[in-house]
Motif scaffolding. Structure first.
Motif, mmCIF file in Angstrom:
data_model
loop_
_atom_site.group_PDB
_atom_site.id
_atom_site.type_symbol
_atom_site.label_atom_id
_atom_site.label_comp_id
_atom_site.label_asym_id
_atom_site.label_seq_id
_atom_site.Cartn_x
_atom_site.Cartn_y
_atom_site.Cartn_z
ATOM 1 N N ILE A 1 7.460 -31.095 8.995
ATOM 2 C CA ILE A 1 6.983 -29.714 9.075
ATOM 3 C C ILE A 1 5.485 -29.650 8.784
ATOM 4 C CG2 ILE A 1 7.214 -27.414 8.048
ATOM 5 C CD1 ILE A 1 10.212 -28.308 7.472
ATOM 6 N N ALA A 2 5.044 -30.403 7.790
ATOM 7 C CA ALA A 2 3.619 -30.436 7.465
ATOM 8 C C ALA A 2 2.805 -30.977 8.640
ATOM 9 C CB ALA A 2 3.386 -31.288 6.221
ATOM 10 N N CYS A 3 3.328 -31.977 9.330
ATOM 11 C CA CYS A 3 2.628 -32.541 10.484
ATOM 12 C C CYS A 3 2.606 -31.560 11.650
ATOM 13 C CB CYS A 3 3.268 -33.864 10.905
ATOM 14 S SG CYS A 3 2.965 -35.209 9.734
ATOM 15 N N ARG A 4 3.600 -30.737 11.756
ATOM 16 C CA ARG A 4 3.600 -29.691 12.779
ATOM 17 C C ARG A 4 2.504 -28.669 12.506
ATOM 18 N NH1 ARG A 4 8.499 -25.595 12.718
ATOM 19 N NH2 ARG A 4 7.233 -24.852 10.969
ATOM 20 N N GLU A 5 2.320 -28.332 11.228
ATOM 21 C CA GLU A 5 1.313 -27.334 10.849
ATOM 22 C C GLU A 5 -0.090 -27.934 10.827
ATOM 23 O OE1 GLU A 5 2.176 -24.229 10.716
ATOM 24 O OE2 GLU A 5 4.264 -24.793 11.037
ATOM 25 N N GLY A 6 -0.194 -29.220 10.492
ATOM 26 C CA GLY A 6 -1.456 -29.937 10.658
ATOM 27 C C GLY A 6 -2.479 -29.856 9.550
ATOM 28 N N ASP A 7 -2.097 -29.404 8.349
ATOM 29 C CA ASP A 7 -3.058 -29.340 7.240
ATOM 30 C C ASP A 7 -3.260 -30.742 6.665
ATOM 31 O OD1 ASP A 7 -4.043 -29.102 4.458
ATOM 32 O OD2 ASP A 7 -3.915 -26.952 4.843
ATOM 33 N N PRO A 8 -4.467 -31.304 6.762
ATOM 34 C CA PRO A 8 -4.693 -32.683 6.305
ATOM 35 C C PRO A 8 -4.392 -32.891 4.819
ATOM 36 C CG PRO A 8 -6.516 -31.926 7.658
ATOM 37 C CD PRO A 8 -5.667 -30.734 7.373
ATOM 38 N N ALA A 9 -4.797 -31.948 3.973
ATOM 39 C CA ALA A 9 -4.601 -32.109 2.530
ATOM 40 C C ALA A 9 -3.119 -32.181 2.176
ATOM 41 C CB ALA A 9 -5.269 -30.961 1.774
ATOM 42 N N ILE A 10 -2.326 -31.338 2.803
ATOM 43 C CA ILE A 10 -0.885 -31.329 2.522
ATOM 44 C C ILE A 10 -0.245 -32.637 2.991
ATOM 45 C CG2 ILE A 10 1.307 -30.223 3.125
ATOM 46 C CD1 ILE A 10 -0.236 -27.556 3.196
ATOM 47 N N ILE A 11 -0.624 -33.085 4.161
ATOM 48 C CA ILE A 11 -0.089 -34.344 4.689
ATOM 49 C C ILE A 11 -0.412 -35.494 3.745
ATOM 50 C CG2 ILE A 11 -0.333 -36.022 6.570
ATOM 51 C CD1 ILE A 11 -0.738 -33.578 8.440
ATOM 52 N N GLN A 12 -1.641 -35.543 3.275
ATOM 53 C CA GLN A 12 -2.050 -36.631 2.382
ATOM 54 C C GLN A 12 -1.323 -36.562 1.044
ATOM 55 O OE1 GLN A 12 -6.279 -35.861 2.637
ATOM 56 N NE2 GLN A 12 -6.596 -37.607 4.006
ATOM 57 N N HIS A 13 -1.128 -35.368 0.505
ATOM 58 C CA HIS A 13 -0.415 -35.238 -0.772
ATOM 59 C C HIS A 13 1.052 -35.639 -0.644
ATOM 60 C CE1 HIS A 13 -3.243 -33.718 -3.736
ATOM 61 N NE2 HIS A 13 -3.793 -32.968 -2.794
ATOM 62 N N LEU A 14 1.665 -35.313 0.479
ATOM 63 C CA LEU A 14 3.056 -35.722 0.685
ATOM 64 C C LEU A 14 3.167 -37.237 0.806
ATOM 65 C CD1 LEU A 14 4.234 -32.918 3.144
ATOM 66 C CD2 LEU A 14 5.077 -33.285 0.823
ATOM 67 N N LEU A 15 2.186 -37.852 1.437
ATOM 68 C CA LEU A 15 2.176 -39.311 1.538
ATOM 69 C C LEU A 15 1.978 -39.955 0.165
ATOM 70 C CD1 LEU A 15 0.126 -39.927 4.816
ATOM 71 C CD2 LEU A 15 2.503 -40.601 4.394
ATOM 72 N N LEU A 16 1.167 -39.320 -0.665
ATOM 73 C CA LEU A 16 0.976 -39.830 -2.025
ATOM 74 C C LEU A 16 2.262 -39.698 -2.832
ATOM 75 C CD1 LEU A 16 -2.578 -38.454 -2.919
ATOM 76 C CD2 LEU A 16 -1.925 -40.863 -2.698
ATOM 77 N N ALA A 17 2.944 -38.574 -2.654
ATOM 78 C CA ALA A 17 4.169 -38.326 -3.420
ATOM 79 C C ALA A 17 5.307 -39.238 -2.980
ATOM 80 C CB ALA A 17 4.596 -36.864 -3.272
ATOM 81 N N LYS A 18 5.362 -39.539 -1.694
ATOM 82 C CA LYS A 18 6.441 -40.360 -1.144
ATOM 83 C C LYS A 18 5.873 -41.185 0.017
ATOM 84 C CE LYS A 18 10.179 -39.678 -2.362
ATOM 85 N NZ LYS A 18 11.113 -40.232 -3.382
ATOM 86 N N PRO A 19 5.272 -42.344 -0.285
ATOM 87 C CA PRO A 19 4.561 -43.129 0.740
ATOM 88 C C PRO A 19 5.399 -43.492 1.963
ATOM 89 C CG PRO A 19 4.042 -43.941 -1.452
ATOM 90 C CD PRO A 19 5.155 -42.941 -1.622
#
Length: 370
Positions: A149-167
């Motif tokens: 869903i985050a990738c659909r919306e495209g916000d870079p900061a959110i995408i990066q934080h989700l990757l940090l939380a769950k690589p």
């Protein structure tokens, strides 16, 4: 509770008028019955309305003074947590969490508050949920998780934080085999695609269950910038095929993405007369079937050959005419006929008329005396 009183109470909650809400509820003989009433088709309670509109004073009043259960759900199993997360009401969310609300409660279709927060691109709310243990890997009924869903919306900061939380979250696929990279490409999110290509290890031309690649998704939705990224940074193939043997060229014809067609043929050198391997169809066929008259003209300008032959020696233009008739696309039929089609080859006109079920299609043939 009478309908007029119900409307008055809901309006007071929506407008954040605590004094009015308190007065109206105090007037009720059975206050507990009213606060647990389900209003409208959605079955929302007063707590749902308060959380949706972010009125902390009313939420606190309902929970602390009236001892309302924060896990009460509506007809879609949506809770106050879903409302606060979806609408980006940080203070309400923090309060509900502090009162013990379930972080990963599920509403209809298995959506969590974190998933709903990702639709609104509210980083503060998302971080609060993650800090309290929200699970990004949980999937809804379609197999999407919060990262999709985050990738659909495209916000870079959110995408990066989700990757940090769950690589490892990038490795997940939906039930149709679609990756977050497919999703970002489809929606034209260039920043998201950049992050995914830099931080994740997607295979070039990874395919979903229909054989669609991220490059195909970008092209058929007209996102040329994303397509270029995938070509330059991911070695995507501009002529990969799906399970029907259709290339991006054919898919762009279906969706009438004329700039994408010009990019494929003019910039990348894709053969405008290439055929979908399993159906033996050209881009002209697909455009005709969908009734995209302008796209047909674009393809012709790019060098599409109306008189190309298929493997059985049949002219391409006549099946295209048949497809336009089957789709009942009068303007496309007229365009193809005006390009010089006649009964002289394969008895095309008579065959096409057989597919013309509606009077306005037959009138085209009559007006051109065919």
């Amino acid at each position: 509770m009478e309908e007029e009183n119900t409307k008055s109470l809901i309006k007071a909650i929506q407008q954040g008028e605590l004094c009015s809400v308190r007065r109206q509820l105090n007037e009720q003989v059975n206050k507990q019955s009213v606060i647990y009433s389900h209003f409208g088709k959605s079955g929302d309670t007063v707590l749902h309305y308060a959380a949706r509109y972010g009125h902390m004073n009313i939420v606190r009043y309902l929970v602390e003074e009236l001892d309302m259960d924060i896990e009460v759900f509506n007809s879609d199993y949506k809770r106050a947590m879903h409302e606060a997360a979806s609408m980006g009401h940080y203070e309400c969310l923090r309060y509900l969490i502090a009162r013990g609300a379930k972080i990963d409660c599920l509403k209809k279709a298995d959506w969590t508050p974190l998933m709903m927060a990702c639709t609104r691109q509210n980083l503060e709310v998302i971080l609060e949920l993650l800090d309290h243990g929200a699970e990004p890997m949980l999937q809804n009924k379609d197999g999407w998780n919060a990262f999709h869903i985050a990738c659909r919306e495209g916000d870079p900061a959110i995408i990066q934080h989700l990757l940090l939380a769950k690589p490892e979250v990038w490795k997940t696929k939906s039930k149709t085999g679609r990756t977050p990279l497919h999703t970002a490409a489809m929606h034209g999110c260039e920043d998201a695609v950049n992050i995914l290509l830099e931080s994740c290890s997607y295979e070039p031309d990874c395919k979903d269950s229909c054989g669609v690649t991220p490059f195909m998704d970008a092209i058929r939705n007209g996102h040329i910038g994303v397509a270029k990224l995938l070509l330059e940074n991911h070695q995507a193939s501009p002529c990969a095929v799906d399970i029907l043997g259709a290339q991006p060229l054919h898919q762009a014809s279906v969706t009438a993405q004329e700039k994408a067609l010009s990019f494929l043929v003019g910039n990348l050198g894709i053969d405008v007369n290439a055929r979908a391997t399993k159906l033996e169809l050209t881009a002209l066929h697909y455009a005709a079937k969908e009734g995209h008259t302008s796209t047909i003209n674009t393809l012709l300008a790019l060098g599409a050959d109306l008189h190309a032959r298929d493997t059985k020696g049949r002219s391409v233009c006549f099946p295209a005419l048949h497809m336009a008739c089957i789709g009942q696309h009068a303007e496309t039929v007229k365009t193809l006929l005006q390009l010089g089609l006649s009964d002289t080859e394969d008895n095309a006109g008579n065959k096409a008329r057989e597919y013309a079920k509606k009077p306005h299609i037959r009138e085209v043939f009559e007006s051109l005396d065919i």
